[in-house]
Design a protein around this motif. Structure first.
Motif, PDB file in Angstrom:
ATOM      1  N   LEU A 186       0.852  -1.240  -0.049  1.00  0.00           N
ATOM      2  CA  LEU A 186      -0.026  -0.053  -0.104  1.00  0.00           C
ATOM      3  C   LEU A 186       0.941   1.271  -0.076  1.00  0.00           C
ATOM      4  O   LEU A 186       0.813   2.236  -0.853  1.00  0.00           O
ATOM      5  N   LEU A 187       1.828   1.386   0.815  1.00  0.00           N
ATOM      6  CA  LEU A 187       3.153   2.288   0.726  1.00  0.00           C
ATOM      7  C   LEU A 187       4.291   1.692   0.650  1.00  0.00           C
ATOM      8  O   LEU A 187       4.611   0.737   1.239  1.00  0.00           O
ATOM      9  N   ASN A 188       4.893   1.908  -0.594  1.00  0.00           N
ATOM     10  CA  ASN A 188       5.992   1.196  -0.852  1.00  0.00           C
ATOM     11  C   ASN A 188       7.268   1.624  -0.278  1.00  0.00           C
ATOM     12  O   ASN A 188       7.344   2.610   0.502  1.00  0.00           O
ATOM     13  N   GLU A 189       8.509   1.099  -0.549  1.00  0.00           N
ATOM     14  CA  GLU A 189       9.483   1.325   0.130  1.00  0.00           C
ATOM     15  C   GLU A 189      10.227   2.827  -0.332  1.00  0.00           C
ATOM     16  O   GLU A 189      10.570   3.381   0.523  1.00  0.00           O
ATOM     17  N   THR A 190       9.812   3.512  -1.254  1.00  0.00           N
ATOM     18  CA  THR A 190      10.337   4.893  -1.591  1.00  0.00           C
ATOM     19  C   THR A 190       9.585   5.930  -0.732  1.00  0.00           C
ATOM     20  O   THR A 190       9.958   6.833  -0.332  1.00  0.00           O
TER      21      THR A 190
END
Length: 494
Positions: A373-377
């Motif tokens: 849902l919220l990526n590493e970036t």
């Protein structure tokens, strides 16, 4: 022959003595060094945590001990905010707090959602969750403002009240987004959440004061009273978790519940502030610093771009909210600085949201990589946003607080008067001495540093001087109690 190694050679340090020693050295010398170059020590503790942490030279690992102490520090900040707030002004400014809370929530939510969808090309759920991270904030600068003596300013009062509103709404958005991804948002979800919050609020705001009043009357031991306060803080935080909201809301409401029971000028309040500012809060700031990874600056351009956009939107939105509040209520420039400085720092709730969003896996790519849902970036961008917003908030809040403190000091200069405030404290009865001293310290004005007098009537013709010794013994005890609150107690014998 057995040889015992005195010093560790491997990193990170595992010896608890060395780890605790290093943290105490950081807490001791960071303010001393940074005060000379006019940098807020709060920022210094965060940077020190980044240097010694796992992403720096790796002297200390961010283990369960650091997390536990940091959590206690965060709850302590919110508890102090509720405990030190002036309830009369809080009630008087409640509508202003609501207006600011809605502004500092809705503006970041709007800008963040638009930015996430149209600039960063995120999905609607991801953009809304990202915007909720911008809406929440942490009162990182509150200890700094409290230290400068402007914690009772109306701008601080309104911001603290608004913090409870915006953090609650932001964390509610987080709960809804998580529920939507798992398919649990329905009528039952809303009923359960509403009922649990109402029960939680009733327990903390109505039962906690009753329990506290009973305990303080029953037990007068200094250590027991302080431990009781800590128990109530963590009990309130635990009840908040059970109700489905963040523990920081429970800690803040606990401060409000105990506000009337703990005088702002009292030995117990002095101990609460001392332990928090000396141990718990620095641990939290160092723990936040350990999350910062300076290497993300050099990883890839995408991380830098996302981080720059997040920092810009979060800072702009909080500034617009502070500016609107200033214009609506006619606040001064320095009061706007206080509002912006307190509300700009992103840490606790933001970190909770990004970690929850990062842990939610929506599916997998054809190559088997998880789709989060919220990526590493975004995770790396959030860490950079925490660093930059805390830096900006510390400098702005310090500037505003210093200017207001100087202005209030100038306005509060004592006028020449023929009738200065004098408070007589009878000390003939050892059993009531402590209570009378505390009463005198509580009712005296802030500017009165030399107006407390100990009163003892001595008949030397009958006691042959023994009463003098008794009076001096009692006066010594009274002077020690008065010294705890930076008040001079004069001796008056008749």
């Amino acid at each position: 022959m057995i040889v015992v190694s005195i010093f560790e050679t491997s990193l990170p340090l595992t010896d608890p003595v060395l780890k605790f020693l290093l943290i105490l050295v950081i807490i001791l010398f960071t303010p001393i060094i940074l005060n000379k170059i006019k940098i807020p020590h709060l920022l210094g503790l965060i940077i020190a945590g980044a240097i010694v942490g796992p992403n720096g030279v790796n002297l200390i690992e961010r283990d369960s001990g650091i997390i536990l102490s940091g959590t206690a520090g965060l709850l302590y900040i919110m508890f102090l905010a509720g405990l030190e707030i002036d309830l009369v002004d809080f009630k008087k400014n409640s509508k202003k707090s609501i207006v600011f809370g809605l502004l500092t929530f809705s503006i970041p939510m709007t800008l963040g959602t638009i930015c996430g969808i149209y600039i960063l090309d995120f999905s609607t759920q991801t953009a809304v969750l990202l915007a909720s991270m911008f809406a929440s904030h942490t009162l990182i600068a509150y200890p700094l403002i409290s230290k400068l003596g402007v914690a009772k300013n109306r701008a601080v009062n309104i911001t603290v009240g608004g913090t409870m509103i915006t953090d609650t709404l932001a964390l509610l958005v987080l709960a809804v987004i998580v529920g939507m991804t798992t398919g649990e948002v329905n009528a039952q979800f809303w009923i359960r959440l509403s009922v649990s919050i109402l029960i939680f609020g009733f327990i903390v705001l109505f039962l906690f004061p009753i329990i506290g009043r009973w305990f303080f009357k029953k037990f007068d031991d200094n250590v027991s009273q302080y431990i009781f306060v800590l128990v109530m803080v963590f009990l309130g935080a635990g009840l908040a978790e059970l109700a489905g909201i963040e523990p920081i809301i429970g800690a803040f409401l606990t401060g409000l519940a105990l506000n009337r029971l703990i005088p702002h000028i009292s030995p117990l309040m002095n101990r609460i502030e001392f332990v928090g500012n000396a141990i718990f809060i620095p641990f939290f700031l160092i723990g936040v610093g350990m999350l910062i990874d300076f290497r993300v600056f050099f990883k890839d351009f995408e991380t830098i771009k996302v981080a720059a956009i997040m920092i810009f939107i979060a800072t702009l939105a909080k500034f617009i909210a502070a500016w609107c509040t200033q214009k609506i209520y006619g606040f001064s420039l320095d009061e706007r600085r206080l509002i912006f400085g307190l509300s700009n720092a992103q840490a606790a709730a933001t970190l909770a949201a990004v970690l929850v969003g990062y842990s939610i896996i929506l599916g997998k790519t054809p190559s088997g990589e998880p789709i989060r849902l919220l990526n590493e970036t975004i995770l790396n961008g959030t860490i950079l946003m925490i660093l930059f917003t805390c830096t900006i908030a510390s400098f702005v809040a310090q500037k505003g607080a210093q200017n207001i403190a100087l202005s209030e000091h100038t306005d509060a200069l004592p006028e020449e008067t023929d009738h200065p405030e004098r408070i007589l404290i009878p000390i003939s009865n050892m059993d009531t001495t402590d209570e009378l001293i505390n009463l005198g310290i509580t009712i005296k004005s802030k500017s009165n540093k030399d107006g407390l007098y100990a009163l003892s009537i001595v008949d030397n013709t009958k006691t042959n001087g023994s009463a003098d010794k008794l009076a001096k013994t009692i006066l010594s005890k009274a002077a020690i109690a008065a010294a705890a609150t930076d008040t001079n107690l004069h001796e008056l014998l008749r």
